[in-house]
Write an enzyme that holds these catalytic residues in place. Structure first.
Site, mmCIF file in Angstrom:
data_model
loop_
_atom_site.group_PDB
_atom_site.id
_atom_site.type_symbol
_atom_site.label_atom_id
_atom_site.label_comp_id
_atom_site.label_asym_id
_atom_site.label_seq_id
_atom_site.Cartn_x
_atom_site.Cartn_y
_atom_site.Cartn_z
ATOM 1 N N HIS A 120 0.873 -1.191 0.000
ATOM 2 C CA HIS A 120 0.000 0.000 0.000
ATOM 3 C C HIS A 120 0.909 1.240 0.000
ATOM 4 O O HIS A 120 2.017 1.180 0.545
ATOM 5 C CB HIS A 120 -0.827 -0.053 1.291
ATOM 6 C CG HIS A 120 -1.887 0.986 1.414
ATOM 7 N ND1 HIS A 120 -1.614 2.272 1.802
ATOM 8 C CD2 HIS A 120 -3.233 0.928 1.239
ATOM 9 C CE1 HIS A 120 -2.751 2.959 1.853
ATOM 10 N NE2 HIS A 120 -3.749 2.170 1.515
ATOM 11 N N ASP A 197 2.805 -4.791 8.232
ATOM 12 C CA ASP A 197 1.595 -3.990 8.099
ATOM 13 C C ASP A 197 0.412 -4.966 8.159
ATOM 14 O O ASP A 197 0.139 -5.687 7.191
ATOM 15 C CB ASP A 197 1.644 -3.235 6.755
ATOM 16 C CG ASP A 197 0.350 -2.516 6.449
ATOM 17 O OD1 ASP A 197 -0.622 -2.662 7.214
ATOM 18 O OD2 ASP A 197 0.306 -1.800 5.424
ATOM 19 N N GLN A 200 -4.795 -5.480 6.824
ATOM 20 C CA GLN A 200 -5.796 -6.354 6.191
ATOM 21 C C GLN A 200 -5.850 -7.738 6.833
ATOM 22 O O GLN A 200 -6.581 -8.603 6.361
ATOM 23 C CB GLN A 200 -5.506 -6.479 4.684
ATOM 24 C CG GLN A 200 -5.636 -5.178 3.921
ATOM 25 C CD GLN A 200 -7.047 -4.594 3.946
ATOM 26 O OE1 GLN A 200 -8.020 -5.267 4.301
ATOM 27 N NE2 GLN A 200 -7.158 -3.337 3.586
ATOM 28 N N LYS A 223 -10.585 -0.787 10.492
ATOM 29 C CA LYS A 223 -10.738 -1.965 9.624
ATOM 30 C C LYS A 223 -11.145 -3.193 10.434
ATOM 31 O O LYS A 223 -11.192 -4.306 9.927
ATOM 32 C CB LYS A 223 -9.430 -2.237 8.889
ATOM 33 C CG LYS A 223 -9.094 -1.142 7.855
ATOM 34 C CD LYS A 223 -7.981 -1.568 6.962
ATOM 35 C CE LYS A 223 -7.340 -0.405 6.234
ATOM 36 N NZ LYS A 223 -8.085 0.065 5.072
ATOM 37 N N CYS A 359 -4.688 2.284 -3.831
ATOM 38 C CA CYS A 359 -3.469 2.819 -3.189
ATOM 39 C C CYS A 359 -2.285 1.877 -3.396
ATOM 40 O O CYS A 359 -1.469 1.680 -2.482
ATOM 41 C CB CYS A 359 -3.675 3.056 -1.692
ATOM 42 S SG CYS A 359 -4.876 4.311 -1.311
HETATM 43 N N1 PMP Z 1 -1.788 -0.668 4.594
HETATM 44 C C1 PMP Z 1 -2.753 -1.421 4.050
HETATM 45 C C2 PMP Z 1 -2.425 -2.812 3.563
HETATM 46 C C3 PMP Z 1 -4.046 -0.911 3.948
HETATM 47 O O1 PMP Z 1 -5.016 -1.665 3.404
HETATM 48 C C4 PMP Z 1 -4.317 0.397 4.419
HETATM 49 C C5 PMP Z 1 -5.702 0.998 4.303
HETATM 50 N N2 PMP Z 1 -6.302 0.836 3.068
HETATM 51 C C6 PMP Z 1 -3.279 1.125 4.986
HETATM 52 C C7 PMP Z 1 -2.023 0.561 5.048
HETATM 53 C C8 PMP Z 1 -3.494 2.501 5.530
HETATM 54 O O2 PMP Z 1 -4.336 2.450 6.639
HETATM 55 P P1 PMP Z 1 -4.924 3.794 7.306
HETATM 56 O O3 PMP Z 1 -5.517 4.578 6.177
HETATM 57 O O4 PMP Z 1 -5.937 3.300 8.272
HETATM 58 O O5 PMP Z 1 -3.790 4.500 7.936
#
Ligand code: PMP
Length: 402
Positions: A120, A197, A200, A223, A359
């Protein structure tokens, strides 16, 4: 496995599902919130609102206790060893940026940091900026056509100068489960730190940070049925102890004079200013919600949904499905149709899906995709919803053909 009746009861706990005639398949972006979480936040503001770490009246004490109860429950949830290893941030993004900030001084010229091609943006850009500023190298583990990490190349990329490896546990694009335990083992042979990270993974897979052995594990409350604006950063105590303060201000000091400051110990040293107290309380309730229903049961149920969706979607002519690990994320494209167009038309049928590059532009560029349609499941989704989604998709596809 949940029965039909159980899922009906679970759905009743989500007010948005009662109010809106919507099929919500965008759970990888954010999950809906149950009454338990919403009510805890409202109750807190109505009855107990006060600041933490500074006010010693009963309201302040109550808030402090709630904050620390939440921290303790998160510690148990991911099996951290010490409560000081749990730091509250505003989200995964801030957690990653906090780590990048804190290791800044330790990175030397020609050191390297390793990420993967399917991260991401939140797990790419902080490392790109850091590497550039410090004349370090950002190395990228490539993926194969099924988006799995190329471990053979990873073994060649890692060196004694690798300072940190930052990898997602489950990718947000295609739900790939990365072999993080093996990566961590290899990384530690080279004395590299490992950041996972877990955005997910957290509401779908049981996490045991001690068993994984990772140095950092980060995720966002929103999430996992909790509120937005709360992130959790787990870090090994002996590493966090060496971190400099990330931000400076109230709530993180022992003593301040105009000449110098003595900082608090963990976890407060890394939590400057007034935190999102209600959000942290809501996070605790979200955690209770997951534990109550059992993460294994939730995972089994979501896998059942996914298998069903895979089965019926695979009949559609021209469909290309990107799901290789049976996680609750299913991305797909239909030949010659842009994901945005399909998403927009599905929206007209009351179905919320995610479209675009999620993203993860570097990965999409590598795969020569201008995006995908992503459906992702949570505990409240049903087989019936998948049927409605499928029928709507067929109707929408007719629109394109005729
Ligand atoms: N890493 C991953 C794998 C994500 O799916 C996301 C959110 N889509 C993020 C980072 C960023 O998370 P946040 O917007 O809650 O900071």
């Amino acid at each position: 496995m949940f029965s039909y009746e159980e899922i009906k009861t679970i759905r009743k706990q989500f007010p948005i599902l009662k109010k809106k005639n919507i099929i919500y398949f965008d759970n990888a972006a954010t999950t809906q919130k149950p009454f338990k979480v919403i009510n805890a936040i409202t109750k807190y503001y109505c009855n107990f609102n006060s600041n933490v770490k500074r006010s010693f009246h009963f309201l302040g004490q109550f808030s402090n206790n709630c904050l620390e109860l939440s921290r303790n429950n998160i510690k148990s949830f991911i099996n951290a060893k010490y409560r000081e290893e749990i730091i509250f941030t505003s989200g995964t993004t801030e957690s990653i940026n906090l780590i990048a900030f804190c290791i800044y001084k330790l990175i030397k010229k020609y050191d390297n940091i390793i990420i993967s091609h399917s991260e991401h943006h939140s797990n790419i850009i902080p490392w790109q900026v850091l590497s550039k500023n410090k004349n370090a190298t950002l190395k990228v583990i490539p993926v194969n056509s099924e988006c799995e990490l190329n471990i053979r190349i990873f073994n060649k990329l890692i060196t004694k100068k690798t300072h940190l490896i930052s990898i997602s546990h489950v990718t947000n694009t295609f739900g790939i489960i990365n072999p993080i335990k093996n990566l961590i083992k290899t990384a530690h042979k080279y004395n590299s730190l490992v950041l996972i990270d877990g955005s997910q993974a957290i509401s779908h897979i049981t996490i045991d940070v001690q068993n994984l052995g990772c140095d950092f594990y980060v995720f966002s409350s929103h999430k996992m049925y909790g509120p937005p604006g709360i992130g959790i950063l787990y870090g090994k105590k002996q590493i966090l102890e060496k971190f400099p303060p990330y931000q400076c201000g109230g709530g993180m000091i022992e003593k301040v004079t105009l000449k110098k400051t003595i900082f608090s110990g963990l976890p407060f040293k890394l939590e400057a200013g007034t935190p999102n107290i209600a959000g942290i309380i809501g996070t605790n309730k979200a955690l209770n919600f997951i534990v109550n229903y059992s993460i294994i049961k939730i995972n089994n149920y979501e896998t059942k949904l996914l298998k069903y969706a895979l089965k019926i979607l695979s009949n559609i002519k021209g469909i290309k499905i990107y799901n290789y690990n049976l996680t609750k994320i299913l991305s797909f494209n239909i030949e010659n149709i842009h994901s945005f167009d399909l998403g927009k038309l599905l929206n007209n049928h009351g179905i919320a899906v995610r479209t675009g590059t999620h993203c993860a532009q570097p990965l999409m560029e590598y795969l020569k995709l201008n995006g995908t349609i992503r459906i992702s499941f949570a505990i409240y989704n049903t087989i019936e919803e998948i049927d409605i989604f499928y029928n709507s998709l067929i109707k929408v596809l007719y629109f394109f053909i005729y």
